[in-house]
Design a protein around this motif. Sequence first.
Motif, PDB file in Angstrom:
ATOM      1  N   LEU A  46       0.754  -1.200   0.031  1.00 17.38           N
ATOM      2  CA  LEU A  46      -0.060   0.013   0.056  1.00 17.38           C
ATOM      3  C   LEU A  46       0.882   1.275  -0.136  1.00 17.38           C
ATOM      4  CD1 LEU A  46      -2.805  -0.931   2.719  1.00 17.38           C
ATOM      5  CD2 LEU A  46      -2.835  -0.790  -0.101  1.00 17.38           C
ATOM      6  N   VAL A  47       1.819   1.212   0.831  1.00 21.30           N
ATOM      7  CA  VAL A  47       2.924   2.239   0.886  1.00 21.30           C
ATOM      8  C   VAL A  47       3.765   2.251  -0.344  1.00 21.30           C
ATOM      9  CG1 VAL A  47       4.547   3.784   2.005  1.00 21.30           C
ATOM     10  CG2 VAL A  47       2.859   2.553   3.213  1.00 21.30           C
ATOM     11  N   ALA A  48       3.248   2.654  -1.727  1.00 16.02           N
ATOM     12  CA  ALA A  48       3.931   2.360  -3.147  1.00 16.02           C
ATOM     13  C   ALA A  48       3.569   3.440  -3.890  1.00 16.02           C
ATOM     14  CB  ALA A  48       3.845   0.985  -3.280  1.00 16.02           C
ATOM     15  N   PRO A  49       4.329   3.601  -5.072  1.00 12.74           N
ATOM     16  CA  PRO A  49       5.789   3.148  -4.897  1.00 12.74           C
ATOM     17  C   PRO A  49       6.572   3.845  -4.046  1.00 12.74           C
ATOM     18  CG  PRO A  49       5.342   4.708  -6.824  1.00 12.74           C
ATOM     19  CD  PRO A  49       4.218   4.385  -6.119  1.00 12.74           C
ATOM     20  N   ARG A  50       7.704   3.127  -3.884  1.00 15.41           N
ATOM     21  CA  ARG A  50       8.674   3.770  -2.852  1.00 15.41           C
ATOM     22  C   ARG A  50      10.209   4.017  -3.572  1.00 15.41           C
ATOM     23  NH1 ARG A  50       6.617  -0.603  -0.896  1.00 15.41           N
ATOM     24  NH2 ARG A  50       8.418  -2.071  -0.602  1.00 15.41           N
ATOM     25  N   PRO A  51      10.983   4.801  -3.290  1.00 10.41           N
ATOM     26  CA  PRO A  51      12.025   4.957  -3.908  1.00 10.41           C
ATOM     27  C   PRO A  51      13.145   3.899  -3.172  1.00 10.41           C
ATOM     28  CG  PRO A  51      11.876   6.687  -2.225  1.00 10.41           C
ATOM     29  CD  PRO A  51      10.490   5.930  -2.417  1.00 10.41           C
ATOM     30  N   ILE A  52      14.084   3.420  -3.907  1.00 12.87           N
ATOM     31  CA  ILE A  52      15.096   2.597  -3.444  1.00 12.87           C
ATOM     32  C   ILE A  52      16.328   3.133  -3.109  1.00 12.87           C
ATOM     33  CG2 ILE A  52      16.019   0.174  -4.074  1.00 12.87           C
ATOM     34  CD1 ILE A  52      13.885   0.033  -6.096  1.00 12.87           C
ATOM     35  N   ALA A  53      16.987   2.751  -1.877  1.00 19.45           N
ATOM     36  CA  ALA A  53      18.250   3.320  -1.543  1.00 19.45           C
ATOM     37  C   ALA A  53      19.281   2.116  -1.793  1.00 19.45           C
ATOM     38  CB  ALA A  53      18.198   4.011  -0.045  1.00 19.45           C
ATOM     39  N   LEU A  54      20.084   2.161  -2.662  1.00 13.63           N
ATOM     40  CA  LEU A  54      21.163   0.922  -2.581  1.00 13.63           C
ATOM     41  C   LEU A  54      22.397   1.783  -1.882  1.00 13.63           C
ATOM     42  CD1 LEU A  54      22.280  -1.486  -3.598  1.00 13.63           C
ATOM     43  CD2 LEU A  54      22.823  -0.309  -5.611  1.00 13.63           C
ATOM     44  N   ILE A  55      22.374   1.239  -0.361  1.00 14.17           N
ATOM     45  CA  ILE A  55      23.197   1.713   0.559  1.00 14.17           C
ATOM     46  C   ILE A  55      24.549   1.203   0.407  1.00 14.17           C
ATOM     47  CG2 ILE A  55      23.621   2.418   2.855  1.00 14.17           C
ATOM     48  CD1 ILE A  55      20.626   2.538   3.106  1.00 14.17           C
ATOM     49  N   THR A  56      25.703   1.897   0.326  1.00 12.47           N
ATOM     50  CA  THR A  56      27.126   1.469   0.616  1.00 12.47           C
ATOM     51  C   THR A  56      27.532   1.838   1.854  1.00 12.47           C
ATOM     52  OG1 THR A  56      27.732   3.349  -0.716  1.00 12.47           O
ATOM     53  CG2 THR A  56      27.837   1.202  -1.765  1.00 12.47           C
ATOM     54  N   SER A  57      27.933   0.837   2.798  1.00 12.16           N
ATOM     55  CA  SER A  57      28.630   1.360   3.953  1.00 12.16           C
ATOM     56  C   SER A  57      29.852   0.450   4.380  1.00 12.16           C
ATOM     57  CB  SER A  57      27.772   0.749   5.317  1.00 12.16           C
ATOM     58  OG  SER A  57      27.292  -0.490   5.039  1.00 12.16           O
ATOM     59  N   MET A  58      30.684   0.856   5.350  1.00 16.85           N
ATOM     60  CA  MET A  58      31.711   0.108   5.525  1.00 16.85           C
ATOM     61  C   MET A  58      32.117  -0.061   6.827  1.00 16.85           C
ATOM     62  SD  MET A  58      35.554   2.340   4.953  1.00 16.85           S
ATOM     63  CE  MET A  58      35.230   2.786   3.318  1.00 16.85           C
ATOM     64  N   ASP A  59      32.681  -1.371   7.127  1.00 19.80           N
ATOM     65  CA  ASP A  59      32.910  -1.833   8.518  1.00 19.80           C
ATOM     66  C   ASP A  59      34.193  -1.231   8.872  1.00 19.80           C
ATOM     67  OD1 ASP A  59      35.145  -3.431   7.774  1.00 19.80           O
ATOM     68  OD2 ASP A  59      33.793  -5.060   7.766  1.00 19.80           O
ATOM     69  N   GLU A  60      34.708  -1.236  10.390  1.00 21.73           N
ATOM     70  CA  GLU A  60      35.760  -0.585  10.915  1.00 21.73           C
ATOM     71  C   GLU A  60      36.990  -1.112  10.327  1.00 21.73           C
ATOM     72  OE1 GLU A  60      34.030  -3.928  13.788  1.00 21.73           O
ATOM     73  OE2 GLU A  60      33.444  -2.445  12.346  1.00 21.73           O
ATOM     74  N   ASN A  61      37.110  -2.239   9.519  1.00 20.88           N
ATOM     75  CA  ASN A  61      38.161  -2.589   8.943  1.00 20.88           C
ATOM     76  C   ASN A  61      38.318  -2.259   7.392  1.00 20.88           C
ATOM     77  OD1 ASN A  61      39.007  -4.124  11.338  1.00 20.88           O
ATOM     78  ND2 ASN A  61      37.619  -5.684  10.825  1.00 20.88           N
ATOM     79  N   GLY A  62      37.286  -1.467   7.056  1.00 16.66           N
ATOM     80  CA  GLY A  62      37.394  -1.121   5.538  1.00 16.66           C
ATOM     81  C   GLY A  62      36.541  -2.008   4.611  1.00 16.66           C
ATOM     82  N   ARG A 101      24.705  -2.255  11.228  1.00 15.07           N
ATOM     83  CA  ARG A 101      25.774  -2.430  12.276  1.00 15.07           C
ATOM     84  C   ARG A 101      27.045  -1.286  11.865  1.00 15.07           C
ATOM     85  NH1 ARG A 101      28.408  -7.796  11.420  1.00 15.07           N
ATOM     86  NH2 ARG A 101      29.492  -6.741   9.801  1.00 15.07           N
ATOM     87  N   ASN A 102      27.014  -1.509  10.338  1.00 12.33           N
ATOM     88  CA  ASN A 102      28.374  -0.378   9.958  1.00 12.33           C
ATOM     89  C   ASN A 102      28.035   0.841  10.093  1.00 12.33           C
ATOM     90  OD1 ASN A 102      29.505  -3.003   8.974  1.00 12.33           O
ATOM     91  ND2 ASN A 102      28.803  -2.397   6.695  1.00 12.33           N
ATOM     92  N   ILE A 103      26.909   1.364   9.928  1.00  9.85           N
ATOM     93  CA  ILE A 103      26.596   2.818  10.031  1.00  9.85           C
ATOM     94  C   ILE A 103      26.557   3.263  11.522  1.00  9.85           C
ATOM     95  CG2 ILE A 103      24.664   4.422   9.889  1.00  9.85           C
ATOM     96  CD1 ILE A 103      23.670   3.012   7.494  1.00  9.85           C
ATOM     97  N   ARG A 104      26.474   2.268  12.628  1.00  8.41           N
ATOM     98  CA  ARG A 104      26.278   2.403  14.029  1.00  8.41           C
ATOM     99  C   ARG A 104      27.679   2.699  14.392  1.00  8.41           C
ATOM    100  NH1 ARG A 104      24.404   4.312  18.443  1.00  8.41           N
ATOM    101  NH2 ARG A 104      24.595   6.073  17.044  1.00  8.41           N
ATOM    102  N   ARG A 105      28.655   2.027  13.750  1.00 11.47           N
ATOM    103  CA  ARG A 105      30.241   1.862  14.148  1.00 11.47           C
ATOM    104  C   ARG A 105      31.049   2.983  13.534  1.00 11.47           C
ATOM    105  NH1 ARG A 105      31.532  -4.638  14.483  1.00 11.47           N
ATOM    106  NH2 ARG A 105      30.176  -5.249  16.158  1.00 11.47           N
TER     107      ARG A 105
END
Length: 212
Positions: free
Chosen positions: A20-36, A75-79
């Motif tokens: 019902l909540v549509a159409p929705r934009p799509i976020a293709l998210i790139t993130s990085m852990d603490e080791n790169g 997890r990546n975003i939080r760290r």
Amino acid sequence: MKFDVEKAKPREIYNLLIGLVAPRPIALITSMDENGGLNAAPFSAYNYLCTDPPIVGIGVANRPTDALVPKDTARNIRRTGEFVVNVVTEDLAQQMNICATDFPAGISELEMANLETASSAVVKVPRIASAHAALECIEHTTLEIGHSRIILGRVVSIYIEDEYVDPAGPYVRADQLHAIGRMNGMGSYVRTRDSFMNIPRIPYEVWKNGKE
């Protein structure tokens, strides 16, 4: 049909809401852990929420286990406190879908989807090189609600390929960018190519005179 939200199973509510909540934009998210190490994952529980300051919001559910285990993106975003929203256009649809695969730990979604990265202007997390537009973000806050997280990101830099910018505004030439949207949980998406309609906002004086 009527559905009692208090009695329905979470998956049933999920199926109904995303249809019902549509159409929705799509976020293709790139993130990085603490080791790169890099991660790429699509999320359609996503939108902009305000512009001063510029804030985008992403809903990220936990992994489907009894334990409250966050997905790699959360997890990546939080760290690290950083991420990039890559705009999903028609030409990236299949690669975006590959990035949605639940690969085992140690397997790169970017490599499996044959996606290369490019350096961002402000954050350390790279954008996807073939994405025509991207939002570089710094975590503003993360709210844990039930089995999900709502991540608010402050946009600190915007990348758009020149051909998709009308400098008069500046405006995004959305009718040429061809972003796609998510429709439901059954693999349904919608194209924006050749589907625009223009409905100008009506000034009050014009509306009032038309009623007289």
